[in-house]
Design a protein around this motif. Structure first.
Motif, PDB file in Angstrom:
ATOM      1  N   ALA A 188       0.847  -1.185   0.000  1.00 11.85           N
ATOM      2  CA  ALA A 188       0.000   0.000   0.000  1.00 11.85           C
ATOM      3  C   ALA A 188       0.888   1.243   0.000  1.00 11.85           C
ATOM      4  O   ALA A 188       1.895   1.286   0.713  1.00 11.85           O
ATOM      5  CB  ALA A 188      -0.896   0.008   1.225  1.00 11.85           C
ATOM      6  N   LEU A 189       0.521   2.231  -0.805  1.00 14.52           N
ATOM      7  CA  LEU A 189       1.193   3.529  -0.825  1.00 14.52           C
ATOM      8  C   LEU A 189       0.397   4.457   0.073  1.00 14.52           C
ATOM      9  O   LEU A 189      -0.800   4.668  -0.143  1.00 14.52           O
ATOM     10  CB  LEU A 189       1.243   4.078  -2.248  1.00 14.52           C
ATOM     11  CG  LEU A 189       1.763   5.505  -2.394  1.00 14.52           C
ATOM     12  CD1 LEU A 189       3.225   5.578  -1.990  1.00 14.52           C
ATOM     13  CD2 LEU A 189       1.585   5.975  -3.826  1.00 14.52           C
ATOM     14  N   LEU A 190       1.055   4.993   1.095  1.00 14.44           N
ATOM     15  CA  LEU A 190       0.360   5.812   2.087  1.00 14.44           C
ATOM     16  C   LEU A 190       1.037   7.162   2.214  1.00 14.44           C
ATOM     17  O   LEU A 190       2.205   7.244   2.600  1.00 14.44           O
ATOM     18  CB  LEU A 190       0.361   5.080   3.435  1.00 14.44           C
ATOM     19  CG  LEU A 190      -0.377   5.747   4.585  1.00 14.44           C
ATOM     20  CD1 LEU A 190      -1.852   5.918   4.254  1.00 14.44           C
ATOM     21  CD2 LEU A 190      -0.208   4.927   5.842  1.00 14.44           C
ATOM     22  N   THR A 191       0.313   8.225   1.883  1.00 13.32           N
ATOM     23  CA  THR A 191       0.849   9.571   2.077  1.00 13.32           C
ATOM     24  C   THR A 191       0.486  10.041   3.482  1.00 13.32           C
ATOM     25  O   THR A 191      -0.568   9.700   4.006  1.00 13.32           O
ATOM     26  CB  THR A 191       0.299  10.560   1.031  1.00 13.32           C
ATOM     27  OG1 THR A 191      -1.122  10.619   1.141  1.00 13.32           O
ATOM     28  CG2 THR A 191       0.690  10.142  -0.368  1.00 13.32           C
ATOM     29  N   GLY A 192       1.367  10.812   4.083  1.00 15.41           N
ATOM     30  CA  GLY A 192       1.128  11.278   5.445  1.00 15.41           C
ATOM     31  C   GLY A 192       1.259  10.165   6.463  1.00 15.41           C
ATOM     32  O   GLY A 192       0.621  10.199   7.517  1.00 15.41           O
ATOM     33  N   GLY A 193       2.088   9.177   6.173  1.00 12.20           N
ATOM     34  CA  GLY A 193       2.180   7.997   7.025  1.00 12.20           C
ATOM     35  C   GLY A 193       3.091   8.120   8.225  1.00 12.20           C
ATOM     36  O   GLY A 193       3.270   7.164   8.961  1.00 12.20           O
ATOM     37  N   GLY A 194       3.670   9.296   8.459  1.00  5.84           N
ATOM     38  CA  GLY A 194       4.628   9.433   9.545  1.00  5.84           C
ATOM     39  C   GLY A 194       4.041   9.806  10.892  1.00  5.84           C
ATOM     40  O   GLY A 194       4.657   9.559  11.925  1.00  5.84           O
ATOM     41  N   THR A 195       2.856  10.389  10.899  1.00  9.74           N
ATOM     42  CA  THR A 195       2.278  10.865  12.161  1.00  9.74           C
ATOM     43  C   THR A 195       0.756  10.747  12.128  1.00  9.74           C
ATOM     44  O   THR A 195       0.159  10.544  11.074  1.00  9.74           O
ATOM     45  CB  THR A 195       2.636  12.349  12.422  1.00  9.74           C
ATOM     46  OG1 THR A 195       2.136  13.144  11.350  1.00  9.74           O
ATOM     47  CG2 THR A 195       4.131  12.555  12.577  1.00  9.74           C
ATOM     48  N   GLY A 196       0.159  10.898  13.285  1.00 10.46           N
ATOM     49  CA  GLY A 196      -1.296  11.000  13.402  1.00 10.46           C
ATOM     50  C   GLY A 196      -2.067   9.840  12.807  1.00 10.46           C
ATOM     51  O   GLY A 196      -1.721   8.667  12.968  1.00 10.46           O
ATOM     52  N   ILE A 197      -3.130  10.199  12.094  1.00 10.21           N
ATOM     53  CA  ILE A 197      -4.001   9.193  11.494  1.00 10.21           C
ATOM     54  C   ILE A 197      -3.236   8.338  10.492  1.00 10.21           C
ATOM     55  O   ILE A 197      -3.440   7.128  10.409  1.00 10.21           O
ATOM     56  CB  ILE A 197      -5.220   9.863  10.827  1.00 10.21           C
ATOM     57  CG1 ILE A 197      -6.103  10.498  11.895  1.00 10.21           C
ATOM     58  CG2 ILE A 197      -6.014   8.863   9.988  1.00 10.21           C
ATOM     59  CD1 ILE A 197      -7.203  11.379  11.351  1.00 10.21           C
ATOM     60  N   GLY A 198      -2.337   8.954   9.725  1.00 11.46           N
ATOM     61  CA  GLY A 198      -1.549   8.205   8.748  1.00 11.46           C
ATOM     62  C   GLY A 198      -0.719   7.113   9.402  1.00 11.46           C
ATOM     63  O   GLY A 198      -0.622   5.998   8.886  1.00 11.46           O
ATOM     64  N   ARG A 199      -0.117   7.435  10.540  1.00 13.29           N
ATOM     65  CA  ARG A 199       0.649   6.429  11.286  1.00 13.29           C
ATOM     66  C   ARG A 199      -0.267   5.294  11.722  1.00 13.29           C
ATOM     67  O   ARG A 199       0.067   4.115  11.592  1.00 13.29           O
ATOM     68  CB  ARG A 199       1.320   7.066  12.497  1.00 13.29           C
ATOM     69  CG  ARG A 199       2.070   6.067  13.360  1.00 13.29           C
ATOM     70  CD  ARG A 199       2.651   6.751  14.618  1.00 13.29           C
ATOM     71  NE  ARG A 199       3.238   5.763  15.492  1.00 13.29           N
ATOM     72  CZ  ARG A 199       2.557   5.096  16.438  1.00 13.29           C
ATOM     73  NH1 ARG A 199       1.267   5.337  16.637  1.00 13.29           N
ATOM     74  NH2 ARG A 199       3.168   4.193  17.186  1.00 13.29           N
ATOM     75  N   GLY A 200      -1.432   5.640  12.235  1.00 10.91           N
ATOM     76  CA  GLY A 200      -2.389   4.629  12.677  1.00 10.91           C
ATOM     77  C   GLY A 200      -2.824   3.722  11.543  1.00 10.91           C
ATOM     78  O   GLY A 200      -2.933   2.508  11.711  1.00 10.91           O
ATOM     79  N   ILE A 201      -3.071   4.312  10.368  1.00 18.93           N
ATOM     80  CA  ILE A 201      -3.456   3.520   9.201  1.00 18.93           C
ATOM     81  C   ILE A 201      -2.311   2.603   8.788  1.00 18.93           C
ATOM     82  O   ILE A 201      -2.523   1.430   8.470  1.00 18.93           O
ATOM     83  CB  ILE A 201      -3.894   4.433   8.049  1.00 18.93           C
ATOM     84  CG1 ILE A 201      -5.203   5.152   8.409  1.00 18.93           C
ATOM     85  CG2 ILE A 201      -4.034   3.646   6.746  1.00 18.93           C
ATOM     86  CD1 ILE A 201      -5.587   6.250   7.451  1.00 18.93           C
ATOM     87  N   ALA A 202      -1.085   3.141   8.791  1.00 15.32           N
ATOM     88  CA  ALA A 202       0.077   2.335   8.413  1.00 15.32           C
ATOM     89  C   ALA A 202       0.197   1.111   9.312  1.00 15.32           C
ATOM     90  O   ALA A 202       0.391  -0.013   8.826  1.00 15.32           O
ATOM     91  CB  ALA A 202       1.355   3.175   8.490  1.00 15.32           C
ATOM     92  N   LEU A 203       0.064   1.303  10.600  1.00 13.90           N
ATOM     93  CA  LEU A 203       0.207   0.184  11.526  1.00 13.90           C
ATOM     94  C   LEU A 203      -0.949  -0.795  11.397  1.00 13.90           C
ATOM     95  O   LEU A 203      -0.757  -2.017  11.487  1.00 13.90           O
ATOM     96  CB  LEU A 203       0.347   0.695  12.960  1.00 13.90           C
ATOM     97  CG  LEU A 203       1.605   1.531  13.213  1.00 13.90           C
ATOM     98  CD1 LEU A 203       1.607   2.079  14.635  1.00 13.90           C
ATOM     99  CD2 LEU A 203       2.866   0.734  12.930  1.00 13.90           C
ATOM    100  N   ALA A 204      -2.160  -0.294  11.155  1.00 14.23           N
ATOM    101  CA  ALA A 204      -3.310  -1.183  10.964  1.00 14.23           C
ATOM    102  C   ALA A 204      -3.124  -2.043   9.713  1.00 14.23           C
ATOM    103  O   ALA A 204      -3.425  -3.241   9.730  1.00 14.23           O
ATOM    104  CB  ALA A 204      -4.599  -0.362  10.865  1.00 14.23           C
TER     105      ALA A 204
END
Length: 67
Positions: free
Chosen positions: A9-25
């Protein structure tokens, strides 16, 4: 959307906040991640967390503001 382990998956904004949560999920579901964000430091931290979950992570610092 059907998610399958070992997809990427390509995830923008994946370093903090909601993006981090999505990345880990997504990593918990077995997906590899391509993490994009403005700051490399937070992306590296999330990448390490993703890899600790047994998935691969690629860090790509980029500013998507005007993309």
């Amino acid at each position: 959307m059907q998610l399958h382990p070992h997809q990427t998956a390509l995830l923008t904004g994946g370093g903090t906040g909601i993006g981090r949560g999505i990345a880990l999920a997504l990593a918990r579901r077995g997906l590899n991640l391509a993490l994009v964000g403005r700051r490399a430091g937070p992306l590296q931290v999330v990448a390490a967390e993703v890899m600790a979950l047994g998935c691969r992570a690629l860090v790509m610092p980029a500013d998507m503001t005007n993309a």
